[in-house]
Design a protein around this motif. Structure first.
Motif, short mmCIF file in Angstrom:
data_model
loop_
_atom_site.label_atom_id
_atom_site.label_comp_id
_atom_site.label_asym_id
_atom_site.label_seq_id
_atom_site.Cartn_x
_atom_site.Cartn_y
_atom_site.Cartn_z
N GLN A 99 0.83 -1.20 0.00
CA GLN A 99 0.00 0.00 0.00
C GLN A 99 0.87 1.24 0.00
OE1 GLN A 99 -3.56 0.08 0.24
NE2 GLN A 99 -3.35 -2.09 -0.21
N ILE A 100 0.29 2.33 -0.48
CA ILE A 100 0.88 3.64 -0.27
C ILE A 100 0.45 4.08 1.12
CG2 ILE A 100 0.85 6.04 -1.03
CD1 ILE A 100 0.30 4.85 -3.89
N VAL A 101 1.39 4.52 1.94
CA VAL A 101 1.07 4.92 3.31
C VAL A 101 0.18 6.17 3.26
CG1 VAL A 101 2.01 5.69 5.51
CG2 VAL A 101 3.20 3.90 4.21
N PRO A 102 -1.01 6.09 3.82
CA PRO A 102 -1.91 7.25 3.81
C PRO A 102 -1.26 8.47 4.46
CG PRO A 102 -3.07 5.29 4.57
CD PRO A 102 -1.62 4.94 4.51
N GLY A 103 -1.41 9.62 3.80
CA GLY A 103 -0.87 10.86 4.33
C GLY A 103 0.61 11.07 4.09
N SER A 104 1.29 10.13 3.41
CA SER A 104 2.74 10.24 3.21
C SER A 104 3.13 11.06 1.99
CB SER A 104 3.37 8.84 3.10
OG SER A 104 2.96 8.20 1.90
N ALA A 105 2.20 11.32 1.09
CA ALA A 105 2.53 11.99 -0.17
C ALA A 105 2.69 13.50 0.02
CB ALA A 105 1.48 11.70 -1.23
N THR A 106 3.60 14.07 -0.79
CA THR A 106 3.88 15.51 -0.74
C THR A 106 3.77 16.10 -2.14
OG1 THR A 106 6.25 15.28 -1.16
CG2 THR A 106 5.53 15.15 1.15
N GLY A 107 3.87 17.42 -2.22
CA GLY A 107 3.87 18.11 -3.51
C GLY A 107 2.57 17.90 -4.25
N ASP A 108 2.67 17.73 -5.58
CA ASP A 108 1.49 17.52 -6.42
C ASP A 108 0.83 16.17 -6.18
OD1 ASP A 108 1.96 19.99 -7.61
OD2 ASP A 108 3.07 19.13 -9.29
N LEU A 109 1.47 15.30 -5.40
CA LEU A 109 0.92 13.97 -5.10
C LEU A 109 0.19 13.92 -3.77
CD1 LEU A 109 3.92 11.78 -6.32
CD2 LEU A 109 1.78 12.27 -7.52
N LYS A 110 0.09 15.07 -3.10
CA LYS A 110 -0.57 15.10 -1.79
C LYS A 110 -1.97 14.51 -1.88
CE LYS A 110 -1.27 17.93 2.19
NZ LYS A 110 -0.51 18.81 3.01
N GLY A 111 -2.31 13.61 -0.96
CA GLY A 111 -3.60 12.93 -0.96
C GLY A 111 -3.60 11.61 -1.70
N LEU A 112 -2.44 11.20 -2.25
CA LEU A 112 -2.31 9.95 -2.99
C LEU A 112 -2.63 8.76 -2.09
CD1 LEU A 112 -1.24 8.40 -5.57
CD2 LEU A 112 1.00 8.46 -4.46
N THR A 113 -3.45 7.84 -2.59
CA THR A 113 -3.73 6.57 -1.91
C THR A 113 -3.68 5.47 -2.96
OG1 THR A 113 -6.13 6.77 -2.24
CG2 THR A 113 -5.24 7.61 -0.16
N GLY A 114 -3.45 4.24 -2.51
CA GLY A 114 -3.48 3.15 -3.46
C GLY A 114 -2.73 1.92 -3.01
N SER A 115 -2.69 0.94 -3.92
CA SER A 115 -2.02 -0.32 -3.66
C SER A 115 -0.91 -0.55 -4.68
CB SER A 115 -3.03 -1.48 -3.71
OG SER A 115 -3.60 -1.56 -4.99
N VAL A 116 0.05 -1.40 -4.32
CA VAL A 116 1.19 -1.67 -5.18
C VAL A 116 1.41 -3.16 -5.32
CG1 VAL A 116 2.30 0.52 -4.58
CG2 VAL A 116 2.91 -1.53 -3.32
N GLU A 117 1.99 -3.54 -6.45
CA GLU A 117 2.37 -4.93 -6.69
C GLU A 117 3.65 -4.93 -7.51
OE1 GLU A 117 0.63 -8.86 -8.96
OE2 GLU A 117 -0.78 -7.42 -8.10
N ILE A 118 4.57 -5.82 -7.18
CA ILE A 118 5.84 -5.93 -7.88
C ILE A 118 5.91 -7.29 -8.54
CG2 ILE A 118 8.35 -6.01 -7.61
CD1 ILE A 118 7.99 -4.04 -5.27
N ALA A 119 6.36 -7.30 -9.79
CA ALA A 119 6.50 -8.57 -10.53
C ALA A 119 7.89 -8.64 -11.15
CB ALA A 119 5.43 -8.67 -11.62
N VAL A 120 8.40 -9.86 -11.27
CA VAL A 120 9.67 -10.11 -11.94
C VAL A 120 9.41 -11.16 -12.99
CG1 VAL A 120 12.07 -10.84 -11.68
CG2 VAL A 120 10.92 -9.64 -9.80
#
Length: 137
Positions: A99-120
């Motif tokens: 996950q994106i840590v809630p409240g961690s975004a700065t600048g033009d990304l302030k308020g960003l929320t979401g999920s992440v996945e990594i693939a190889v």
């Protein structure tokens, strides 16, 4: 919900001394630097905690958890954000999430929320997929 897909390369890896005791799993930690390209144009620094069930047999099982600070542009908007993610592997099967840590975004990304996945993929190429929401996007 928007989706961003970015390839990335590891540009630095500084691993601490592994800890293992009594024939059990090996625990270790590392600081990892990455460079992303695609829908995310950024650089990051991650702190990983890792566990390798059997260092002589990489198919036996492994896992990691990470906290990663990302600096750059997502969908053309610049700022920083923090991802917390994890991965498990055993017998050639891998699973990741985060996950994106809630409240961690700065600048033009302030308020960003979401999920992440990594693939190889089979050739070792790494891909990050972010499903996200941004205010006023």
């Amino acid at each position: 919900m928007a989706r961003a897909v970015a390839s990335f390369e590891v540009t630095g890896w500084d691993q601490g001394e592994p800890e293992s005791g009594d024939g059990g799993p090996t625990l270790s930690h590392a600081t990892v630097l990455k460079r992303f390209s695609g829908d995310l144009a950024a650089e990051s620094e991650a702190r990983l905690l890792m566990c390798q069930a059997d260092v002589a047999d990489i198919t036996a099982g492994a896992g990691y958890i990470a906290r990663e600070v990302v600096r750059g542009a997502l969908g053309g908007r610049e700022g920083t954000f923090v991802m917390q993610h994890w991965g498990l592997s055993a017998s050639g099967r891998e699973q990741t999430g985060g996950q994106i840590v809630p409240g961690s975004a700065t600048g033009d990304l302030k308020g960003l929320t979401g999920s992440v996945e990594i693939a190889v993929d089979g050739d070792g190429a790494h891909t990050l997929t972010i499903d996200y929401e941004l205010p006023d996007a």
